[in-house]
Design an enzyme around this catalytic site. Structure first.
Site, mmCIF file in Angstrom:
data_model
loop_
_atom_site.group_PDB
_atom_site.id
_atom_site.type_symbol
_atom_site.label_atom_id
_atom_site.label_comp_id
_atom_site.label_asym_id
_atom_site.label_seq_id
_atom_site.Cartn_x
_atom_site.Cartn_y
_atom_site.Cartn_z
ATOM 1 N N HIS A 1 20.042 1.327 -12.703
ATOM 2 C CA HIS A 1 19.489 1.036 -11.610
ATOM 3 C C HIS A 1 17.833 0.818 -11.574
ATOM 4 O O HIS A 1 16.979 1.690 -10.811
ATOM 5 C CB HIS A 1 19.603 2.155 -10.380
ATOM 6 C CG HIS A 1 19.810 3.457 -10.561
ATOM 7 N ND1 HIS A 1 18.686 3.893 -11.018
ATOM 8 C CD2 HIS A 1 20.635 4.545 -10.295
ATOM 9 C CE1 HIS A 1 18.973 5.495 -11.267
ATOM 10 N NE2 HIS A 1 20.275 5.737 -10.732
ATOM 11 N N ASP B 1 26.175 0.974 -8.651
ATOM 12 C CA ASP B 1 26.014 2.356 -8.386
ATOM 13 C C ASP B 1 26.749 2.643 -7.145
ATOM 14 O O ASP B 1 26.069 3.275 -5.903
ATOM 15 C CB ASP B 1 24.388 2.452 -7.902
ATOM 16 C CG ASP B 1 24.115 3.919 -8.073
ATOM 17 O OD1 ASP B 1 25.185 4.818 -8.134
ATOM 18 O OD2 ASP B 1 22.737 4.211 -7.833
#
Lengths: 435, 306
Positions: free
Chosen positions: A233, A306
């Site tokens: 991320h 995510d």
């Protein structure tokens, strides 16, 4: 049982294929990809005219929550959400309860996934025992049991020596370590990006540097150890620049970005909606654009959701008290098409590569391609259809998404896993089997 | 005119709304000087003070304001409430709503908590301070105090000194003063100035003497003694030496400078006792005006139309 998917635009980055072809599936495997494949007896025809035919998507960053937090998500509901999102393979993070830092947890996840039998589930083990960041987990055992990477995701490995040793040790397995880059001293008790919005709202800020100093540290350690590093991320412009430079220097690093980081900015936080609370936090417009550029120039290899489901009660709280996280499996493709493809930032081959063959290569998965002989994991996509995100209709138990109510362009029409249709499904069956 | 259901912050108010509130507050000041300081305006209305943080002046001020208007006022503090039993703010809102109160005045350590409450329930919500976000009634009483003593706000030079980053008073004062046309400087050590605060229309100054030079009004903020443990500054001693306002340092400001402080003050730390007790210190005027502002708001939100 044979299936022919007829007349779709086949986009298969692994083979650099982009054109109108039929796809023949036999015994769960890709048998042929070609023009006007002959239709024999006992063949199920799927009309794909006007649709994209891509390899089943791979989401390399998912929190399935089982074992331990089945109130947030189960392997069954998470897999159903994946199928609905066009995802046929997913890698799940080890921050369960108990933590996936040993083979019994890895084996449990694999066994439950086989029982659920919807999509491929690839467990990620912990780097450190109990995610405590103190001593290495028994990586060999986890690897032998079937884990595809190790990560302390949700927490950084604050001890640089431990990270160094783990990167070195993981070379045993040609196995990436996935780093959640965050210096906990710098992020302190922050809940939003440090900047104008934290100043305006009084919410505590997490500076971009909290991520960047750890990206820089881990790149240096990867360079030193020649270990394989994957940065999870990526959310800031400087992180992108650091990774770009490291790649030029030949460091073995790959990286992923999430749809929320390349689509949304900190401005959304100003209404105090806890569904905007995510770690790393939504950043500035300049960061968002830098992440898109890094996706376009190949600095960032993969798009991953995510997916972080939480209960309604946990998210319906004061901003500081709500947990970090956004669900993403069921919006992964639509958000990516809307904000990368329809905005002409990425062409289809590049975009689909980041959702298929690239994560497959990073994790050594037998997936992400329509090559003859590979498993018939396929996603049918209507790239032009407009949808409005309705979190209440998610297969996931999580409803925590800032995309709720947003209009997006492009959606999953059908998902096949090993030649079997896993989405759309009979709703009654889904509810009975998974809740 | 004031037609809002809630008062959540200064940020969303217009200049006209602010003036209207100040004018209404001025008219209530007269009530406070009567021998019988009570009017029947809000008879039968219920005001609940829900204070999740310790507070004396704001809570007592709201309580007295409600009582002067004949509302029934009830105080709830966390130690005595079901919040210590794990009840969420949402459930508490629903429970209170079932008792049909008219206004909840909320003080909460987390930014946005009053906004959350206002979304969840039908009753009106007044923000009495949410974390480091806003403290709108403090800003309004500060404006009223400045206007009383200077006759205007537009064109004045105002310095806000101290722990800006953690201060809801600073944010609300900045929103209010900039809207009313004052020139605002924020003064403090770099560690206590939040990033990009210039975008709120203020000038940043790290040096106290330069910061207060030519100022008409100085608003001092309370320094929270535990901040030194979080690495914001080395010691209270050093903070006080650099930013404590003394008579000597004040010579740089305008001759008719006014000193304000939201309280409670740390005597001898951010403010020298000689400054705190000087005739140009308006700290107690602020307290009195707080009552008038809060009466005005309760009246405008609840009784304004009847």
């Amino acid at each position: 049982m044979k299936i022919i998917i007829q007349g779709g635009r086949v986009v298969d980055p692994a083979n650099q294929t982009d054109g109108l072809f039929d796809v023949l599936i036999e015994d769960g495997k890709i048998k042929a990809v070609g023009k006007n494949l002959p239709v024999g007896q006992d063949v199920r025809l799927i009309d794909a005219r006007g649709l994209l035919v891509t390899p089943g998507l791979i989401d390399m960053h998912v929190h399935l929550r089982e074992p331990g937090r089945e109130d947030k998500e189960t392997i069954a509901t998470g897999c159903a959400a994946a199928a609905a999102g066009g995802v046929t393979s997913l890698a799940c993070m080890p921050n369960t309860s108990p933590v996936n830092d040993n083979k019994s947890v890895t084996e449990f996840i694999l066994r439950r996934s086989r029982e659920v039998d919807l999509v491929g589930v690839y467990p990620i083990g912990a780097i450190s025992k109990g995610l405590r960041g103190e001593e290495m987990a028994e990586m060999a055992e986890i690897w032998e049991a079937g884990a595809v990477a190790c990560s302390d995701d949700g927490r950084p490995v604050m001890n640089a020596l431990l990270m160094r040793r783990a990167l070195e040790y993981a070379r045993l397995f040609d196995f990436p370590l996935i780093s959640h880059c965050e210096d906990l001293n710098l992020s302190a008790d922050g809940v939003v990006n440090e900047g104008y919005i934290s100043t305006l709202t009084g919410l505590k800020g997490i500076p971009a540097a909290a991520e960047e100093v750890m990206v820089a540290r881990d790149l240096l350690l990867a360079k030193m150890t020649k270990g394989r590093l994957h940065i999870a991320h990526v959310s800031t412009a400087t992180s992108c620049a650091l990774i770009r430079q490291a790649k030029q220097e030949g460091v073995q690093v790959t990286a992923e970005a999430t749809p929320h980081h390349f689509s949304l900015t900190e401005d959304l936080v100003a209404n105090f909606d806890p569904n905007t609370k995510v770690n790393p936090p939504l950043r500035t417009q300049a960061d968002r654009q830098a992440v898109i550029e890094a996706l376009a120039d190949g600095t960032i290899d993969a798009i991953a959701s995510d997916h972080a489901p939480h209960t309604l009660a946990e998210k319906e709280q004061e901003y500081d008290l709500a947990p970090f996280g956004i669900v993403g499996l069921e919006t992964l493709l639509s958000v990516s098409l809307t904000n990368l493809y329809h905005t002409r930032k990425l062409d289809l081959l590049t975009l689909i590569a980041k959702l298929t063959v690239n994560p497959a290569k990073i994790l050594n998965l037998p997936a992400g391609t329509l090559s003859v002989g590979s498993a018939a994991d396929i996603c049918l996509i209507d790239p032009e259809k407009r949808i409005v995100v309705d979190a209440s209709r998610f297969y996931s138990k999580g409803r925590n998404t800032p995309f709720h109510g947003q209009e997006l362009k492009g959606c999953v029409v059908m998902t096949l896993r090993a030649g079997r249709v896993v989405f759309p499904r009979d709703t009654a069956e889904a509810v009975a089997g998974e809740r | 005119m004031f037609k809002r259901k809630d008062l959540l912050g200064i940020q969303e108010l217009s200049r006209e709304e602010i003036c209207f509130i100040l004018d209404t507050a001025e008219s209530f000041k007269e009530v406070l000087t009567r021998p019988i300081k009570k009017v029947p305006t809000l008879r039968g209305k219920t005001v609940i003070n829900l204070f999740h943080e310790p507070s004396t002046r704001t809570r007592v001020s709201f309580e007295i304001a409600g009582k002067r208007l004949s509302a029934d006022t009830i105080n709830i503090s966390p130690s005595a409430s079901s919040l210590t039993k794990g009840e969420s703010l949402k459930d508490m809102a629903k429970t209170l709503e079932a008792m049909n109160p008219d206004i909840i005045v909320i003080r909460h350590p987390i930014p946005g908590a009053p906004h959350f409450l206002a979304q969840k329930a039908k009753f009106a919500v007044i923000n009495a301070g949410d974390g480091a976000h806003e403290h709108p009634t403090q800003a309004l009483l500060d404006l009223l105090t400045i206007r009383e003593h200077k006759g205007k706000i537009e064109g004045l030079k105002v310095a806000i000194v101290g722990d800006i980053i953690h201060s809801r008073v600073a944010r609300s004062d900045i929103f209010a003063l900039v809207k009313m046309g004052a020139a605002v400087k924020v003064v403090g050590p770099p560690t206590l100035i939040p990033p990009l605060i210039e975008k709120l229309g203020v000038v940043v100054e790290y040096n106290l003497e330069r910061g207060i030079a030519d100022c008409d009004v100085i608003i001092l903020l309370r320094i929270q003694l535990e901040r030194q443990n979080r690495l914001f500054f080395p010691s209270i001693r050093e903070y006080s030496r650099l930013y404590g306002l003394t008579l000597a340092k004040l010579s740089k400001a305008q001759k008719d400078v006014l000193i304000m402080h939201p309280g409670p003050i740390n005597r001898g730390i951010e403010i020298d006792p000689q400054v705190a007790d000087a005739p140009f210190s308006l700290i107690l005027d602020q307290v009195t005006n707080g009552l008038a502002v809060r009466m005005a708001l309760l009246y405008l939100i609840l009784g304004g139309e009847s």
